[in-house]
Design an enzyme around this catalytic site. Structure first.
Site, short mmCIF file in Angstrom:
data_model
loop_
_atom_site.label_atom_id
_atom_site.label_comp_id
_atom_site.label_asym_id
_atom_site.label_seq_id
_atom_site.Cartn_x
_atom_site.Cartn_y
_atom_site.Cartn_z
N HIS A 124 75.06 5.38 -98.15
CA HIS A 124 75.48 6.74 -97.69
C HIS A 124 76.20 7.49 -99.07
O HIS A 124 76.11 8.67 -99.19
CB HIS A 124 76.26 6.79 -96.55
CG HIS A 124 76.80 8.07 -95.86
ND1 HIS A 124 75.66 8.90 -95.48
CD2 HIS A 124 78.04 8.65 -96.03
CE1 HIS A 124 76.28 10.12 -95.21
NE2 HIS A 124 77.77 10.03 -95.46
N ASP A 125 76.99 6.76 -99.51
CA ASP A 125 77.81 7.15 -100.63
C ASP A 125 77.21 7.77 -101.86
O ASP A 125 77.87 8.16 -102.79
CB ASP A 125 79.24 6.16 -101.16
CG ASP A 125 80.29 6.24 -100.33
OD1 ASP A 125 80.46 7.02 -99.38
OD2 ASP A 125 80.87 5.20 -100.58
N ASP A 131 70.64 4.76 -97.22
CA ASP A 131 71.51 5.25 -96.38
C ASP A 131 71.51 4.82 -94.81
O ASP A 131 70.39 4.88 -94.26
CB ASP A 131 71.51 6.97 -96.24
CG ASP A 131 72.96 7.48 -95.67
OD1 ASP A 131 73.69 6.73 -94.72
OD2 ASP A 131 73.00 8.79 -95.64
N ARG A 177 89.11 2.20 -91.80
CA ARG A 177 88.32 2.57 -93.14
C ARG A 177 87.23 1.40 -93.43
O ARG A 177 86.00 1.71 -93.81
CB ARG A 177 89.42 2.71 -94.20
CG ARG A 177 88.95 3.18 -95.52
CD ARG A 177 88.01 4.31 -95.55
NE ARG A 177 87.68 4.93 -96.85
CZ ARG A 177 87.41 6.22 -97.12
NH1 ARG A 177 86.93 6.92 -96.19
NH2 ARG A 177 87.20 6.49 -98.32
N SER A 202 77.53 14.69 -96.20
CA SER A 202 77.98 13.93 -94.79
C SER A 202 78.74 14.88 -93.72
O SER A 202 78.14 15.95 -93.23
CB SER A 202 79.07 12.94 -95.42
OG SER A 202 79.28 12.07 -94.30
#
Length: 344
Positions: A324-325, A294, A206, A136
């Site tokens: 993405h994680d 992602d 967040r 990332s």
């Protein structure tokens, strides 16, 4: 047993791309393992947006004794990014007047972060890195680190990161920044000086970000439309939990500074608008990894980077429903790709 050390180095007169000169920059970093006699086994691992120096914690199963990035074999360095809040100079660091920098903290770039780490490498006496690796925002940092001096990097692994951010990523970042800026406790970044903290804004930022870190199919599968109470959904509870976790450990203005740096990152800046030309001075042994689901940095955007890097380039697509994680959670797949790459 792998040795571990936590340190801070001070670098004098560091000038950012925005033209700001720091009298002193403190760089916090951790090392894991032992540097060999010819100093050829060093690996620099770059953390993501809200990461820190404790790489064996946030990348457990990938970095550590006997893992793909084996701290019994390699000397692993992980430094907190410039503008961060885990020991390296950032918005909460003390300015000349004894108050935190706050709103006076300058704009920094991914390239600034990489340049600062080149200075750290000089202090550590490491002239050549066996590999520089990041996921990332850390992938963007790894790429810039290699571009600054390819002679100092043998291998570069860029995971879940593109060569530049496009309109979609810029838009998501803008919403996160606005969430923090619109919190009445933000005070343009000077909240510490008045005894405030924009927790609501940081928490909302967040939550917005987390929707790009996870895939819609995964969220639907995990939570569906189930409720905890008539007006409170399971997925809302999950996002509230993510917000509380971050507000307990992260600085809101650091979040703004770092998200802007990633938002504005483009390897073509100051080089060439032709991507292949801009990447011509990159490391010539590269691993690029993308995650199939992602939606922050889609596979096609990451593949564009792989297609334009010079030399030997291997592009691995990790199959995952997480999104993405996946660069953090799919430890077996990431480990397999890195292990083959590091030992080739």
């Amino acid at each position: 047993m792998t040795t571990q050390s936590t340190s801070v180095e001070r670098i004098l007169g560091f000038v950012t791309e925005s033209g700001h000169t720091f009298g002193t920059v403190e760089v916090a970093y951790e090392t894991f393992g032992t540097l060999n006699t010819d100093r050829s086994n060093a690996i620099l691992v770059e953390h993501a947006l809200t990461g820190d120096t404790s790489v064996t914690d946030w990348w457990a199963g990938i970095v550590g004794p006997g893992e793909a990035i084996d701290t019994d074999e390699y000397f692993v360095v992980c430094a907190n990014s410039l503008g961060g809040c885990s020991g390296t100079t950032g918005p909460q660091s003390v300015y000349d007047d004894g108050l935190p920098y706050g709103s006076r903290f300058p704009a920094v770039t991914i390239r600034d972060m990489a340049r600062l780490e080149h200075n750290l490498a000089q202090i550590l006496g490491i002239d050549s890195w066996h590999a520089v690796i990041g996921g990332s925002m850390g992938g963007a940092r790894a790429l810039e680190f290699a571009l600054l001096d390819k002679c100092k990097v043998k291998k570069c692994a860029i995971i879940a990161a593109p060569a530049f951010c496009d309109a979609d990523q810029i838009a998501w970042a803008m919403m996160q920044e606005r969430a923090i800026e619109l919190d009445p406790d933000y005070y343009s970044g000077d909240y510490t000086a008045v005894g405030a903290f924009p927790a609501q804004g940081l928490g909302l930022a967040r939550q917005i970000a987390h929707l790009t870190y996870r895939n819609d199919a995964e969220l639907n599968h995990r939570f569906s439309s189930r409720r905890r109470s008539p007006d409170y959904h399971e997925v809302t509870s999950y996002l509230d939990y993510q917000a509380k976790k971050l507000t307990a450990r992260f600085d809101p203005h650091s979040y703004v500074v770092l998200s802007r740096a990633l938002r504005d990152h483009d390897v073509r800046t100051g080089r060439s608008q032709d991507l292949a030309t801009a990447l011509a001075d990159a490391c010539t042994d590269n691993l690029v990894v993308s995650v199939s689901s992602d939606r922050l940095f889609p596979t096609a955007q990451v593949e564009l980077l792989a297609q334009n890097l010079p030399g030997a380039v291997s592009h691995h697509v990790i199959e995952s429903e997480v999104g993405h994680d996946g660069f953090l959670t799919e430890t077996a797949a990431v480990s397999a790709a890195l292990q083959d790459f590091l030992r080739a």
